[in-house]
Design a protein around this motif. Sequence first.
Motif, mmCIF file in Angstrom:
data_model
loop_
_atom_site.group_PDB
_atom_site.id
_atom_site.type_symbol
_atom_site.label_atom_id
_atom_site.label_comp_id
_atom_site.label_asym_id
_atom_site.label_seq_id
_atom_site.Cartn_x
_atom_site.Cartn_y
_atom_site.Cartn_z
ATOM 1 N N PRO A 1 0.890 -1.173 -0.345
ATOM 2 C CA PRO A 1 -0.367 0.243 0.191
ATOM 3 C C PRO A 1 1.251 1.515 0.108
ATOM 4 C CG PRO A 1 0.076 -0.731 1.871
ATOM 5 C CD PRO A 1 0.677 -2.271 1.507
ATOM 6 N N PRO A 2 0.619 2.503 -0.400
ATOM 7 C CA PRO A 2 0.573 3.755 -0.960
ATOM 8 C C PRO A 2 0.773 4.635 1.147
ATOM 9 C CG PRO A 2 -0.552 3.535 -2.602
ATOM 10 C CD PRO A 2 -0.731 2.221 -1.579
ATOM 11 N N THR A 3 1.245 5.682 0.767
ATOM 12 C CA THR A 3 0.963 6.524 2.276
ATOM 13 C C THR A 3 -0.509 6.575 1.946
ATOM 14 O OG1 THR A 3 2.356 8.086 0.970
ATOM 15 C CG2 THR A 3 3.467 7.338 3.091
ATOM 16 N N THR A 4 -1.068 7.201 0.740
ATOM 17 C CA THR A 4 -2.428 7.442 0.985
ATOM 18 C C THR A 4 -3.017 6.714 0.027
ATOM 19 O OG1 THR A 4 -1.602 8.572 -1.162
ATOM 20 C CG2 THR A 4 -1.467 10.112 0.432
ATOM 21 N N ASN A 5 -4.313 7.018 0.133
ATOM 22 C CA ASN A 5 -5.694 6.121 -0.600
ATOM 23 C C ASN A 5 -5.760 6.179 -2.121
ATOM 24 O OD1 ASN A 5 -6.233 4.985 2.424
ATOM 25 N ND2 ASN A 5 -7.691 6.350 2.042
ATOM 26 N N CYS A 6 -4.325 6.809 -2.706
ATOM 27 C CA CYS A 6 -4.257 7.165 -4.605
ATOM 28 C C CYS A 6 -3.728 5.913 -5.343
ATOM 29 C CB CYS A 6 -3.464 7.768 -4.315
ATOM 30 S SG CYS A 6 -1.484 8.289 -4.005
ATOM 31 N N ALA A 7 -3.799 6.157 -5.906
ATOM 32 C CA ALA A 7 -2.964 4.773 -7.383
ATOM 33 C C ALA A 7 -1.902 5.439 -7.204
ATOM 34 C CB ALA A 7 -3.648 4.445 -8.424
ATOM 35 N N CYS A 8 -1.595 5.602 -6.193
ATOM 36 C CA CYS A 8 0.101 6.619 -7.025
ATOM 37 C C CYS A 8 1.115 5.401 -6.861
ATOM 38 C CB CYS A 8 0.323 7.261 -6.301
ATOM 39 S SG CYS A 8 -0.028 7.528 -4.252
ATOM 40 N N ASN A 9 1.419 4.164 -6.680
ATOM 41 C CA ASN A 9 2.123 3.674 -6.866
ATOM 42 C C ASN A 9 1.813 2.741 -8.256
ATOM 43 O OD1 ASN A 9 -0.185 1.930 -6.285
ATOM 44 N ND2 ASN A 9 0.223 0.655 -5.049
ATOM 45 N N GLU A 10 1.199 3.370 -9.358
ATOM 46 C CA GLU A 10 1.100 2.929 -10.248
ATOM 47 C C GLU A 10 1.873 4.230 -11.213
ATOM 48 O OE1 GLU A 10 -2.524 2.545 -12.666
ATOM 49 O OE2 GLU A 10 -2.892 1.393 -11.306
ATOM 50 N N CYS A 11 2.506 3.877 -11.813
ATOM 51 C CA CYS A 11 3.989 4.894 -12.679
ATOM 52 C C CYS A 11 3.160 5.697 -13.714
ATOM 53 C CB CYS A 11 4.623 4.400 -13.293
ATOM 54 S SG CYS A 11 5.996 5.400 -13.840
ATOM 55 N N PRO A 12 2.572 7.165 -13.905
ATOM 56 C CA PRO A 12 2.357 8.043 -14.689
ATOM 57 C C PRO A 12 2.371 7.826 -15.655
ATOM 58 C CG PRO A 12 3.329 9.424 -12.248
ATOM 59 C CD PRO A 12 3.511 7.436 -11.989
ATOM 60 N N HIS A 13 3.592 7.704 -15.725
ATOM 61 C CA HIS A 13 4.577 8.019 -16.412
ATOM 62 C C HIS A 13 4.262 6.934 -17.420
ATOM 63 C CE1 HIS A 13 5.901 11.219 -14.978
ATOM 64 N NE2 HIS A 13 6.864 10.617 -13.704
ATOM 65 N N MET A 14 4.580 5.620 -16.925
ATOM 66 C CA MET A 14 4.191 4.338 -17.803
ATOM 67 C C MET A 14 2.678 4.275 -18.189
ATOM 68 S SD MET A 14 7.239 1.975 -18.072
ATOM 69 C CE MET A 14 8.796 1.743 -17.461
ATOM 70 N N ARG A 15 2.080 4.904 -17.379
ATOM 71 C CA ARG A 15 0.597 4.178 -17.996
ATOM 72 C C ARG A 15 -0.067 5.569 -18.636
ATOM 73 N NH1 ARG A 15 -1.518 -0.565 -15.117
ATOM 74 N NH2 ARG A 15 0.667 -0.483 -13.451
ATOM 75 N N LEU A 16 1.079 6.695 -18.850
ATOM 76 C CA LEU A 16 0.062 7.618 -20.260
ATOM 77 C C LEU A 16 0.506 6.944 -21.366
ATOM 78 C CD1 LEU A 16 2.217 10.078 -19.540
ATOM 79 C CD2 LEU A 16 0.310 10.215 -19.506
ATOM 80 N N ASN A 17 0.667 5.813 -21.593
ATOM 81 C CA ASN A 17 0.622 4.246 -23.213
ATOM 82 C C ASN A 17 -0.478 4.121 -23.340
ATOM 83 O OD1 ASN A 17 3.627 5.628 -23.841
ATOM 84 N ND2 ASN A 17 4.465 3.428 -22.814
#
Length: 321
Positions: A268-284
């Motif tokens: 789990p990340p520190t917050t409840n967001c999905a921010c352990n998904e890489c926002p750069h990789m997921r642009l594709n």
Amino acid sequence: MFATALPRTADPNALPRDLFGAIADLKRDMNAVILAHYYQEADIQDLADYLGDSLGLSQQAAQTDADVILFAGVHFMAETAKILNPHKQVLLPDIDAGCSLADSCPAEGFAAFKAQHPNALVVSYINCTAEIKALSDVICTSSNAVSIVNQLPSDRPIIFAPDRNLGRYVADQTGRDLILWDGSCMVHEIFSEKKLVQLKVQHPQATVLAHPECEPPVLRHADYIGSTTALLKHAKGSDRDTFIVATEPGIIHQMQKAAPEKRYIPAPPTTNCACNECPHMRLNTVEKIYLALKNRTPEVTLPPDTCQAALKPIQRMLEMS
Ligand code: 13P
Ligand code: SF4
């Protein structure tokens, strides 16, 4: 009065009904290969010709006889493919797919840092720009960093850039006193030690798998540390049935395919967001892959002198791996 028919112009962004079939046709017609990293969305992983970690992907890029390389990954990965293939066309589905770690090490600041340690050898993690590679003696990835540092002369100081977490891990494993650049990955530093410990309490039999880009408090709780490929192999080969995975959760798609009977829990990340998904990789996206092949853009290009200077340390890594 009849309205005059305007000439139809084809929409360059129009999508076909069968996106996957159209990608396969374009690949064949263009002699293109799709290389993808494990942090891509599942559909992209499934359509790739080769899927791997950074070392595997650069080995594939060095070997391919395709005319066009579509890199489903981030900018520094496409740059590495271009450096290895200066005469081939390298496409990146979204040109804004960057990397917070590569961005944390600008060339000018790094050149000044390097000048403060004139006798040091420079080992740079592949997650850096072509300009940083050009300033380096040898490149490494998370799967070969320990082995590469172990192969360097013991009487020379070593600068390790840009990831301080991987650098600390390599220093621990090799016993070498590395001079670290203070960079980090936004994805791997978001994991919460407290939530990880709570999860371990709930799943006492689980194995904790962690990428060495994670911060020391998370690595301390890991049962196994390695590159994405190493984590996948470990999950597949282990006799345990539950894994807490402390890296970008894209890798879980391959873990589920390799051993579907096992359970994989994203750390789990520190917050409840999905921010352990890489926002750069997921642009594709699959759509952007189709459009990049069809329109042959966005293309990754580099100045020839940067390409030449960055090639040597990459080749050195491939020889030492
Ligand atoms: P590896 O796939 O080499 O483990 O690297 C992980 C990563 O952060 C890529 O951006
Ligand atoms: Fe960069 Fe981290 Fe994303 Fe990898 S996961 S591309 S290191 S920001």
